[in-house]
Motif scaffolding. Sequence first.
Motif, PDB file in Angstrom:
ATOM      1  N   TRP A   1       0.716  -1.170   0.065  1.00  0.00           N
ATOM      2  CA  TRP A   1      -0.049   0.040  -0.150  1.00  0.00           C
ATOM      3  C   TRP A   1       0.810   1.352   0.464  1.00  0.00           C
ATOM      4  CZ3 TRP A   1      -5.078   0.523  -0.820  1.00  0.00           C
ATOM      5  CH2 TRP A   1      -5.892  -0.567  -0.640  1.00  0.00           C
ATOM      6  N   THR A   2       2.027   1.394   0.859  1.00  0.00           N
ATOM      7  CA  THR A   2       2.374   2.678   0.703  1.00  0.00           C
ATOM      8  C   THR A   2       3.641   2.568  -0.409  1.00  0.00           C
ATOM      9  OG1 THR A   2       3.058   1.893   3.278  1.00  0.00           O
ATOM     10  CG2 THR A   2       4.542   3.729   2.233  1.00  0.00           C
ATOM     11  N   ASP A   3       4.267   1.871  -0.625  1.00  0.00           N
ATOM     12  CA  ASP A   3       4.998   1.922  -2.450  1.00  0.00           C
ATOM     13  C   ASP A   3       3.678   2.439  -3.193  1.00  0.00           C
ATOM     14  OD1 ASP A   3       7.625   1.036  -4.517  1.00  0.00           O
ATOM     15  OD2 ASP A   3       5.368   0.339  -5.222  1.00  0.00           O
ATOM     16  N   GLU A   4       2.839   1.952  -3.365  1.00  0.00           N
ATOM     17  CA  GLU A   4       1.820   2.221  -4.500  1.00  0.00           C
ATOM     18  C   GLU A   4       0.916   3.694  -4.083  1.00  0.00           C
ATOM     19  OE1 GLU A   4      -2.046  -0.005  -5.842  1.00  0.00           O
ATOM     20  OE2 GLU A   4      -2.284   0.352  -3.709  1.00  0.00           O
ATOM     21  N   TYR A   5       0.789   4.598  -3.121  1.00  0.00           N
ATOM     22  CA  TYR A   5       0.687   5.770  -2.939  1.00  0.00           C
ATOM     23  C   TYR A   5       1.902   6.596  -2.705  1.00  0.00           C
ATOM     24  CZ  TYR A   5      -4.174   4.720  -3.036  1.00  0.00           C
ATOM     25  OH  TYR A   5      -5.308   3.674  -3.084  1.00  0.00           O
ATOM     26  N   LYS A   6       2.951   6.252  -2.294  1.00  0.00           N
ATOM     27  CA  LYS A   6       4.230   6.868  -3.176  1.00  0.00           C
ATOM     28  C   LYS A   6       4.063   7.227  -4.776  1.00  0.00           C
ATOM     29  CE  LYS A   6       8.014   6.335  -0.210  1.00  0.00           C
ATOM     30  NZ  LYS A   6       9.289   5.455   0.403  1.00  0.00           N
ATOM     31  N   ARG A   7       3.844   5.968  -5.263  1.00  0.00           N
ATOM     32  CA  ARG A   7       4.116   6.535  -6.634  1.00  0.00           C
ATOM     33  C   ARG A   7       2.943   7.753  -6.836  1.00  0.00           C
ATOM     34  NH1 ARG A   7       7.569   2.783  -8.700  1.00  0.00           N
ATOM     35  NH2 ARG A   7       8.437   1.372  -7.066  1.00  0.00           N
ATOM     36  N   ILE A   8       1.245   7.547  -6.862  1.00  0.00           N
ATOM     37  CA  ILE A   8       0.546   7.742  -7.181  1.00  0.00           C
ATOM     38  C   ILE A   8       0.669   8.631  -6.842  1.00  0.00           C
ATOM     39  CG2 ILE A   8      -2.270   8.620  -6.482  1.00  0.00           C
ATOM     40  CD1 ILE A   8      -1.976   5.617  -6.595  1.00  0.00           C
ATOM     41  N   PHE A   9       1.442   9.616  -5.265  1.00  0.00           N
ATOM     42  CA  PHE A   9       1.607  10.973  -4.597  1.00  0.00           C
ATOM     43  C   PHE A   9       2.621  11.941  -5.357  1.00  0.00           C
ATOM     44  CE2 PHE A   9       3.475  13.860  -1.387  1.00  0.00           C
ATOM     45  CZ  PHE A   9       2.486  14.668  -1.332  1.00  0.00           C
ATOM     46  N   LYS A  10       3.542  10.690  -5.774  1.00  0.00           N
ATOM     47  CA  LYS A  10       5.062  11.077  -6.898  1.00  0.00           C
ATOM     48  C   LYS A  10       4.077  11.774  -7.931  1.00  0.00           C
ATOM     49  CE  LYS A  10       9.051  10.457  -8.492  1.00  0.00           C
ATOM     50  NZ  LYS A  10      10.427   9.205  -9.179  1.00  0.00           N
ATOM     51  N   LEU A  11       3.574  11.327  -8.797  1.00  0.00           N
ATOM     52  CA  LEU A  11       3.188  11.447 -10.223  1.00  0.00           C
ATOM     53  C   LEU A  11       2.371  12.792  -9.691  1.00  0.00           C
ATOM     54  CD1 LEU A  11       1.836  10.817 -13.100  1.00  0.00           C
ATOM     55  CD2 LEU A  11       0.109   9.426 -12.162  1.00  0.00           C
ATOM     56  N   PHE A  12       1.231  12.967  -9.504  1.00  0.00           N
ATOM     57  CA  PHE A  12       0.630  13.961  -9.024  1.00  0.00           C
ATOM     58  C   PHE A  12       1.476  15.543  -9.123  1.00  0.00           C
ATOM     59  CE2 PHE A  12      -3.218  11.940  -7.526  1.00  0.00           C
ATOM     60  CZ  PHE A  12      -4.050  10.953  -8.701  1.00  0.00           C
ATOM     61  N   GLU A  13       2.194  15.482  -7.932  1.00  0.00           N
ATOM     62  CA  GLU A  13       3.213  16.245  -6.816  1.00  0.00           C
ATOM     63  C   GLU A  13       4.481  16.625  -8.409  1.00  0.00           C
ATOM     64  OE1 GLU A  13       4.410  17.156  -4.105  1.00  0.00           O
ATOM     65  OE2 GLU A  13       2.287  17.392  -4.595  1.00  0.00           O
ATOM     66  N   THR A  14       4.553  15.949  -9.528  1.00  0.00           N
ATOM     67  CA  THR A  14       5.339  16.421 -10.604  1.00  0.00           C
ATOM     68  C   THR A  14       4.738  16.817 -11.782  1.00  0.00           C
ATOM     69  OG1 THR A  14       5.760  13.694 -10.928  1.00  0.00           O
ATOM     70  CG2 THR A  14       7.111  15.029  -9.881  1.00  0.00           C
ATOM     71  N   THR A  15       3.490  16.478 -11.887  1.00  0.00           N
ATOM     72  CA  THR A  15       2.991  16.497 -12.790  1.00  0.00           C
ATOM     73  C   THR A  15       1.349  17.656 -13.042  1.00  0.00           C
ATOM     74  OG1 THR A  15       1.264  14.854 -12.838  1.00  0.00           O
ATOM     75  CG2 THR A  15       2.685  14.760 -13.813  1.00  0.00           C
ATOM     76  N   LEU A  16       0.910  17.889 -11.415  1.00  0.00           N
ATOM     77  CA  LEU A  16       0.121  18.723 -11.147  1.00  0.00           C
ATOM     78  C   LEU A  16       0.002  20.282 -11.111  1.00  0.00           C
ATOM     79  CD1 LEU A  16      -3.225  17.026 -10.340  1.00  0.00           C
ATOM     80  CD2 LEU A  16      -2.040  17.527 -12.722  1.00  0.00           C
ATOM     81  N   LYS A  17       1.629  19.590 -10.956  1.00  0.00           N
ATOM     82  CA  LYS A  17       2.395  21.294 -10.001  1.00  0.00           C
ATOM     83  C   LYS A  17       3.061  21.719 -10.635  1.00  0.00           C
ATOM     84  CE  LYS A  17       0.881  20.353  -4.847  1.00  0.00           C
ATOM     85  NZ  LYS A  17       1.491  20.249  -3.413  1.00  0.00           N
ATOM     86  N   LYS A  18       3.714  21.255 -11.605  1.00  0.00           N
ATOM     87  CA  LYS A  18       4.635  22.108 -12.632  1.00  0.00           C
ATOM     88  C   LYS A  18       4.113  23.330 -13.294  1.00  0.00           C
ATOM     89  CE  LYS A  18       6.983  17.806 -14.639  1.00  0.00           C
ATOM     90  NZ  LYS A  18       6.790  17.405 -16.162  1.00  0.00           N
TER      91      LYS A  18
END
Length: 789
Positions: free
Chosen positions: A772-789
């Motif tokens: 669960w932790t690995d999965e949601y770390k990847r999801i959060f990273k995706l949003f941080e690196t794409t939606l906040k550019k």
Amino acid sequence: MKKYLIYLLFLSSIAQAQQLAPLSVQKIMRDPKWMGVAPTNYRWSADSKTVFFSWNPENKEKDQSYKVSVASNKPEITEDNAAEKAAPINYIYSRDKALGLFEKGGDVYLYNFKSKKETRLTNTVDRENGAYFLYNNDVIYQRGDNLFQVNLQTSENKQLTNFIKGKRLASSERATTSTQDAWLKADQTALFDIIKKKNQTGGRAQVAGGRRFGAVDVNQKTIKPIYLEDKFLSGLVASPDGMYISYRLTAPITNNHNTIVPNYVTASGYTEDIPGRAKVGEFLNTSESFILNTEKDSVYSVKVAQILGIKDLPDYVKDYPKQLEERTKKNEDRKVTFGAPIWNENGTTAIITADAQDNKDFWILKLDAKTGSVSVLDRQRDEAWIGGPGVGRGINWIDNNRFYFQSEATGYSHLYTFNVANGEKKQLTSGNWEVQRLQLSKDKTTFYISGNKEHPGITHFYKLSVNGGDLVQITSMKGGNEVTLSPDEKWLAINYSYMDKPWELYIQPNKPGAKAVQITKSTSAEFDSYKWRQPDLVSFKNRYGDDVYARVYPAANPHPNKPAVVFVHGAGYLQNVHFWWSQYFREYMFNNMLADNGYTVIDIDYTASSGYGRNHRTGIYRHMGGKDLTDQVDGVKMLAEKYGVNPKNVGLYGGSYGGFITLMGLFNASETFRAGAALRSVTDWAHYNHGYTSNILNEPFNDPEAYKKSSPIYFADKLKGDLVMLHGMVDVNVHFQDIVRLSQRFIELGKDNWELAVYPVEDHGFVEPSSWTDEYKRIFKLFETTLKK
């Protein structure tokens, strides 16, 4: 003073350790016990004075058994088997309620309520079950594949049926005498005079005193054998007079191609195969229902051909002229599955249900047991598929003339009665809400109903006369109220929760306006230290003019890019926009974390979600990824208009059906969604199971266009945004093969804006906190690196 300061520092350190904020993926995705363990498994004692339940307030390795008295309202630990000892016995009563039957240890017992005497009726190594009374107070029970009848006056125990596994051998198939057997037979004859005498008399026994020793009693009734061949027997029921015995035979499936799921991380070190399900469109079990007339010792089938509309074809075949022509020419009866007959108390009338195998029809039929003939009392037809809460289940008699059932005839699942004496069908509840659970009182004068009359996202407990009238609300707490009624029907054990408060046990008298008393407090100090959001529960009009409900988590301090994230719940037909604690509790906490980090989050009960009636439920028929996807797009538009989000910075995520919608959003609504995380996603519905998929899309060989419109793999070339896919490798529900096939499509298409994360030990529902932790770390990273550019 120094010791005092050390003590204060110690207390301070404990307080800080219990502070959850700021939220992080690592904190959220731990073993859920960190949150506290809610009570479960509520059971009342036979005297209705005590509620037993499972609970773990001390966060031990496993739950413990607790009890609470309605007099004290103080929970206390009890022995593990206390609930079973105190549990009410589910008696099957005689007509006059003087006698009761129950099963214990695989045997049948009789209880006389006047003399308070318990009598054991069977005592065998086999299991006897399903006991009930005929109206002459004889007892029927089942042992193995056969029914037996006990006369309580004479204690005679006789067998009623003679079902035999396998098939009767034809004379040509019977074993022939071997050379060795022939030699032994001849040798026996040569050696013994008694054998010679028997051969001379044709094997007849000698007569002594006018009676043959070993002769069969001519008064003994023989039971004609019924050979099951390779079929499975079920639904074995005797009529109240014992004259008619109904049963169902189901043919096995022998030619389906079942799937295999490889398991790579094993104790043996070798890859081991997990046998899997069949895919949609494979062969289905077919069954026939029969009646055995015990008086005439004859068997005849329940007549399918007499069902009104049995040859009707679904509307979708009009889109395939050749198929329509072929099926019209064949003019075949559709395959149906009958339920077991439901007899009224005096045995004068039986009703039987029939489900069409294509799930377009559900019939309630009157059965003439003398002939096997049927006539339609109620027909529910849906050109999409029959469904809705309570539909097709829980049908039973109120009295000798009236039975009750649920139907979506008005567009919402409501309660009806039908009078077989005069043919009157009466609707007892109405409105734009659903009867979700139903229980008839013991005296058969009152219905107890759970429903969402106040609001689609609020459930309450009601009572209603069996004759109709006013619906009386009993519970009053806003949120989710799951009620377990006490045996004497005077008390409610309520499993209650609110948006930001997990489930707890409450007890309330079964009276309108009575106060519900909280019994348990389960959440941990660490969980309570964070101010969990009560999301805005809103509704908006989608592009088709329908009301769509959503939860919105406004950003605490919006990021300058004003990003938004759409969470898509799974299962399709499921509700997550409500006032009670979400079953997606990890996602609820993750959405709080996203809101803390400048995102506005929306969670939509898109078209096909439960709780909103038939049209919403079936709105995706023949096009998954249609209205259910445009609802997400319309929700983003609402966020831009009312919450000020930037429509260019929107991502979405979800698991299972939510993962499917995420893929469809990235492929077919790329102008709306910049990035997406698809968890355990269906990528091609032709590779999912039959029970779920065929209702919505029919079968691939009958309705291929529905599958092509609905399967993400056909739209993979349209991927523009950033996509992360996450899937368990031992997923026996949505197979890992699904995501592998889509990955191969991306490779062949030359796409480079996607990633795949695999979880070698996880099934469909993840278990390990590390996963669960690995999965949601990847999801959060995706949003941080794409939606906040």
